[in-house]
Write a protein that holds these residues in place. Structure first.
Motif, PDB file in Angstrom:
ATOM      1  N   ALA A 239       0.830  -1.206   0.000  1.00  0.00           N
ATOM      2  CA  ALA A 239       0.000   0.000   0.000  1.00  0.00           C
ATOM      3  C   ALA A 239       0.867   1.260   0.000  1.00  0.00           C
ATOM      4  N   LYS A 240       2.142   1.098   0.400  1.00  0.00           N
ATOM      5  CA  LYS A 240       3.077   2.224   0.452  1.00  0.00           C
ATOM      6  C   LYS A 240       3.988   2.275  -0.771  1.00  0.00           C
ATOM      7  N   ALA A 241       4.481   1.111  -1.193  1.00  0.00           N
ATOM      8  CA  ALA A 241       5.426   1.040  -2.305  1.00  0.00           C
ATOM      9  C   ALA A 241       5.374  -0.359  -2.908  1.00  0.00           C
ATOM     10  N   ASP A 242       5.755  -0.452  -4.173  1.00  0.00           N
ATOM     11  CA  ASP A 242       5.682  -1.740  -4.873  1.00  0.00           C
ATOM     12  C   ASP A 242       6.807  -1.811  -5.905  1.00  0.00           C
ATOM     13  N   ASN A 243       7.743  -2.716  -5.680  1.00  0.00           N
ATOM     14  CA  ASN A 243       8.796  -2.963  -6.656  1.00  0.00           C
ATOM     15  C   ASN A 243       9.317  -4.383  -6.491  1.00  0.00           C
ATOM     16  N   ILE A 244      10.215  -4.810  -7.346  1.00  0.00           N
ATOM     17  CA  ILE A 244      10.689  -6.192  -7.335  1.00  0.00           C
ATOM     18  C   ILE A 244      11.457  -6.502  -6.059  1.00  0.00           C
ATOM     19  N   GLU A 245      12.165  -5.513  -5.504  1.00  0.00           N
ATOM     20  CA  GLU A 245      12.926  -5.724  -4.274  1.00  0.00           C
ATOM     21  C   GLU A 245      11.982  -6.035  -3.111  1.00  0.00           C
ATOM     22  N   ILE A 246      10.893  -5.285  -3.024  1.00  0.00           N
ATOM     23  CA  ILE A 246       9.913  -5.507  -1.961  1.00  0.00           C
ATOM     24  C   ILE A 246       9.232  -6.858  -2.142  1.00  0.00           C
ATOM     25  N   ARG A 247       8.822  -7.178  -3.353  1.00  0.00           N
ATOM     26  CA  ARG A 247       8.133  -8.446  -3.610  1.00  0.00           C
ATOM     27  C   ARG A 247       9.045  -9.650  -3.347  1.00  0.00           C
ATOM     28  N   THR A 248      10.317  -9.504  -3.650  1.00  0.00           N
ATOM     29  CA  THR A 248      11.266 -10.589  -3.381  1.00  0.00           C
ATOM     30  C   THR A 248      11.398 -10.830  -1.885  1.00  0.00           C
ATOM     31  N   ALA A 249      11.461  -9.756  -1.104  1.00  0.00           N
ATOM     32  CA  ALA A 249      11.561  -9.889   0.349  1.00  0.00           C
ATOM     33  C   ALA A 249      10.297 -10.527   0.927  1.00  0.00           C
ATOM     34  N   LEU A 250       9.134 -10.108   0.421  1.00  0.00           N
ATOM     35  CA  LEU A 250       7.875 -10.718   0.855  1.00  0.00           C
ATOM     36  C   LEU A 250       7.853 -12.201   0.517  1.00  0.00           C
ATOM     37  N   ALA A 251       8.300 -12.529  -0.698  1.00  0.00           N
ATOM     38  CA  ALA A 251       8.328 -13.922  -1.135  1.00  0.00           C
ATOM     39  C   ALA A 251       9.250 -14.755  -0.257  1.00  0.00           C
ATOM     40  N   ASN A 252      10.326 -14.155   0.192  1.00  0.00           N
ATOM     41  CA  ASN A 252      11.271 -14.869   1.048  1.00  0.00           C
ATOM     42  C   ASN A 252      10.616 -15.289   2.362  1.00  0.00           C
ATOM     43  N   ASN A 253       9.712 -14.449   2.876  1.00  0.00           N
ATOM     44  CA  ASN A 253       8.961 -14.834   4.075  1.00  0.00           C
ATOM     45  C   ASN A 253       8.155 -16.103   3.831  1.00  0.00           C
ATOM     46  N   TYR A 254       7.455 -16.148   2.712  1.00  0.00           N
ATOM     47  CA  TYR A 254       6.626 -17.313   2.401  1.00  0.00           C
ATOM     48  C   TYR A 254       7.479 -18.570   2.207  1.00  0.00           C
ATOM     49  N   LEU A 255       8.622 -18.426   1.535  1.00  0.00           N
ATOM     50  CA  LEU A 255       9.498 -19.577   1.320  1.00  0.00           C
ATOM     51  C   LEU A 255      10.037 -20.114   2.641  1.00  0.00           C
ATOM     52  N   ASN A 256      10.410 -19.210   3.536  1.00  0.00           N
ATOM     53  CA  ASN A 256      10.904 -19.650   4.841  1.00  0.00           C
ATOM     54  C   ASN A 256       9.809 -20.328   5.653  1.00  0.00           C
ATOM     55  N   PHE A 257       8.577 -19.850   5.510  1.00  0.00           N
ATOM     56  CA  PHE A 257       7.456 -20.505   6.186  1.00  0.00           C
ATOM     57  C   PHE A 257       7.295 -21.929   5.665  1.00  0.00           C
ATOM     58  N   ILE A 258       7.320 -22.100   4.358  1.00  0.00           N
ATOM     59  CA  ILE A 258       7.195 -23.426   3.756  1.00  0.00           C
ATOM     60  C   ILE A 258       8.327 -24.326   4.224  1.00  0.00           C
ATOM     61  N   TYR A 259       9.544 -23.801   4.205  1.00  0.00           N
ATOM     62  CA  TYR A 259      10.719 -24.572   4.610  1.00  0.00           C
ATOM     63  C   TYR A 259      10.590 -25.059   6.062  1.00  0.00           C
ATOM     64  N   GLN A 260      10.159 -24.160   6.955  1.00  0.00           N
ATOM     65  CA  GLN A 260      10.113 -24.489   8.380  1.00  0.00           C
ATOM     66  C   GLN A 260       8.950 -25.401   8.741  1.00  0.00           C
ATOM     67  N   PHE A 261       7.794 -25.213   8.086  1.00  0.00           N
ATOM     68  CA  PHE A 261       6.581 -25.841   8.589  1.00  0.00           C
ATOM     69  C   PHE A 261       5.899 -26.804   7.613  1.00  0.00           C
ATOM     70  N   TYR A 262       6.587 -27.155   6.539  1.00  0.00           N
ATOM     71  CA  TYR A 262       6.008 -28.066   5.541  1.00  0.00           C
ATOM     72  C   TYR A 262       5.557 -29.381   6.168  1.00  0.00           C
ATOM     73  N   THR A 263       6.364 -29.938   7.050  1.00  0.00           N
ATOM     74  CA  THR A 263       6.022 -31.226   7.664  1.00  0.00           C
ATOM     75  C   THR A 263       4.992 -31.079   8.776  1.00  0.00           C
ATOM     76  N   ASP A 264       4.818 -29.866   9.315  1.00  0.00           N
ATOM     77  CA  ASP A 264       3.872 -29.652  10.419  1.00  0.00           C
ATOM     78  C   ASP A 264       2.447 -29.412   9.926  1.00  0.00           C
ATOM     79  N   ASP A 265       2.323 -28.691   8.826  1.00  0.00           N
ATOM     80  CA  ASP A 265       0.982 -28.367   8.329  1.00  0.00           C
ATOM     81  C   ASP A 265       1.072 -28.124   6.818  1.00  0.00           C
ATOM     82  N   LYS A 266       0.880 -29.192   6.048  1.00  0.00           N
ATOM     83  CA  LYS A 266       1.011 -29.088   4.592  1.00  0.00           C
ATOM     84  C   LYS A 266      -0.041 -28.169   3.986  1.00  0.00           C
ATOM     85  N   GLN A 267      -1.218 -28.079   4.606  1.00  0.00           N
ATOM     86  CA  GLN A 267      -2.271 -27.213   4.082  1.00  0.00           C
ATOM     87  C   GLN A 267      -1.861 -25.741   4.170  1.00  0.00           C
ATOM     88  N   LEU A 268      -1.292 -25.336   5.312  1.00  0.00           N
ATOM     89  CA  LEU A 268      -0.823 -23.968   5.447  1.00  0.00           C
ATOM     90  C   LEU A 268       0.377 -23.716   4.534  1.00  0.00           C
TER      91      LEU A 268
END
Length: 313
Positions: A239-268
């Motif tokens: 809502a404040k700014a939008d560029n590839i650097e910001i989207r990459t950082a956001l995506a990194n959060n999701y990837l780390n979530f998948i990496y950490q919790f894939y075996t705990d909750d595959k649906q999430l």
């Protein structure tokens, strides 16, 4: 300039005395300490009440969670600057003084002040200070978020000294979040700030490894809260700014979530993958440990996750 120290209190009878004393020992004396007991079932409330004075005010509510306690403490506070402090953490005696001095020096009411934090378990003299990339000034506050989301460090809530007006603009703590509520709250605060000023000698002692929080952090509710906080990150910053650097950082959060919790909750984990794909920045990239990354480069991120379900990577 009055500083309000806000402490949410829940079943911390072993530590609350030392925590309150670290507030009373501040070399900066224009302080009020607002303690909000969140329905403790041990002796925390009675211990805190022993400190009641013109500087220490103690309130209580039915158990609603730490975020609700922080919100209520803020409502009962009057300081122009706000210091959040968990009930088992400690402030260095000069923590607030150094940050207040820097606040006056910069003559900008919308700056956010950060400090240095370190981990300890029982003895604060054995603290291990965190030397991280984030320990610097930021003229563009959202760059702090990008660095943090890219794995270059994090901030324990107590490091910040926050102008009251920034909190009023950002809004209250998200009371439905049980995990990473601090990350989501300070994301909004950071996005309201004009700049971040780091004060290296302004120190907070973060007590860790004292309970069974690991099992709690892997509950379905906690994992859903973590993912929700990442989705809110995305909403707030785009809502404040939008560029590839910001989207990459956001995506990194999701990837780390998948990496950490894939075996705990595959649906999430699948929901996190969908959120990653909606950012439209390309294929998933390896995150996590060195061995995981090496294998993922050969057979792909998702295939390596399946292996990680059976062996430690």
């Amino acid at each position: 300039m009055l500083v309000s120290v806000l402490i949410p209190l829940y079943n911390s009878e072993k530590y609350i005395t030392e925590t309150i004393q670290s507030v009373l020992d501040q070399s900066y004396t224009n302080i009020e300490c607002i303690i909000m007991d969140d329905g403790s079932t041990d002796n925390s409330l009675s211990i805190a009440q022993q400190f009641t004075s013109d500087k220490v005010l103690v309130f209580t509510q039915q158990n609603k969670g730490a975020s609700a306690a922080r919100n209520k403490a803020f409502e009962n506070s009057t300081g122009e600057l706000i210091q959040y402090l968990d009930a088992d953490d400690l402030l260095h005696p000069d923590k607030i003084k150094l940050q207040v001095e820097n606040y006056h020096k910069h003559q900008n009411p919308d700056i956010l002040l950060s400090g240095t934090w370190g981990r300890f378990t029982l003895d604060k003299n054995q603290v291990q200070w965190e030397h991280q990339v984030l320990n610097k000034n930021y003229s563009q506050p959202f760059s702090w978020l990008i660095d943090s989301w890219n794995g270059l460090g994090m901030a324990q809530p107590g490091v910040w000294l926050t102008p009251r007006k920034l909190i009023e603009k950002a809004g209250p703590w998200h009371e439905s979040l049980s995990l990473n509520d601090d990350g989501e709250f300070f994301c909004r605060v950071i996005l309201q700030a004009s700049s971040i000023i780091h004060v290296p000698d302004s120190q907070v002692y973060y007590r860790s490894n004292i309970n069974t929080s690991l099992s709690q952090s892997r509950s379905e509710k906690a994992l859903a809260s973590e993912l929700k906080s990442y989705q809110l990150y995305e909403h707030h910053i785009l809502a404040k700014a939008d560029n590839i650097e910001i989207r990459t950082a956001l995506a990194n959060n999701y990837l780390n979530f998948i990496y950490q919790f894939y075996t705990d909750d595959k649906q999430l984990a699948q929901k996190a993958e969908q959120a990653f794909l909606k950012l439209k920045i390309g294929k998933m990239w390896p995150v996590g440990g060195k061995r995981f990354k090496q294998i993922a480069k050969l057979i792909g991120f998702k295939n390596t996750l399946k292996i990680k379900s059976y062996i430690k990577l």
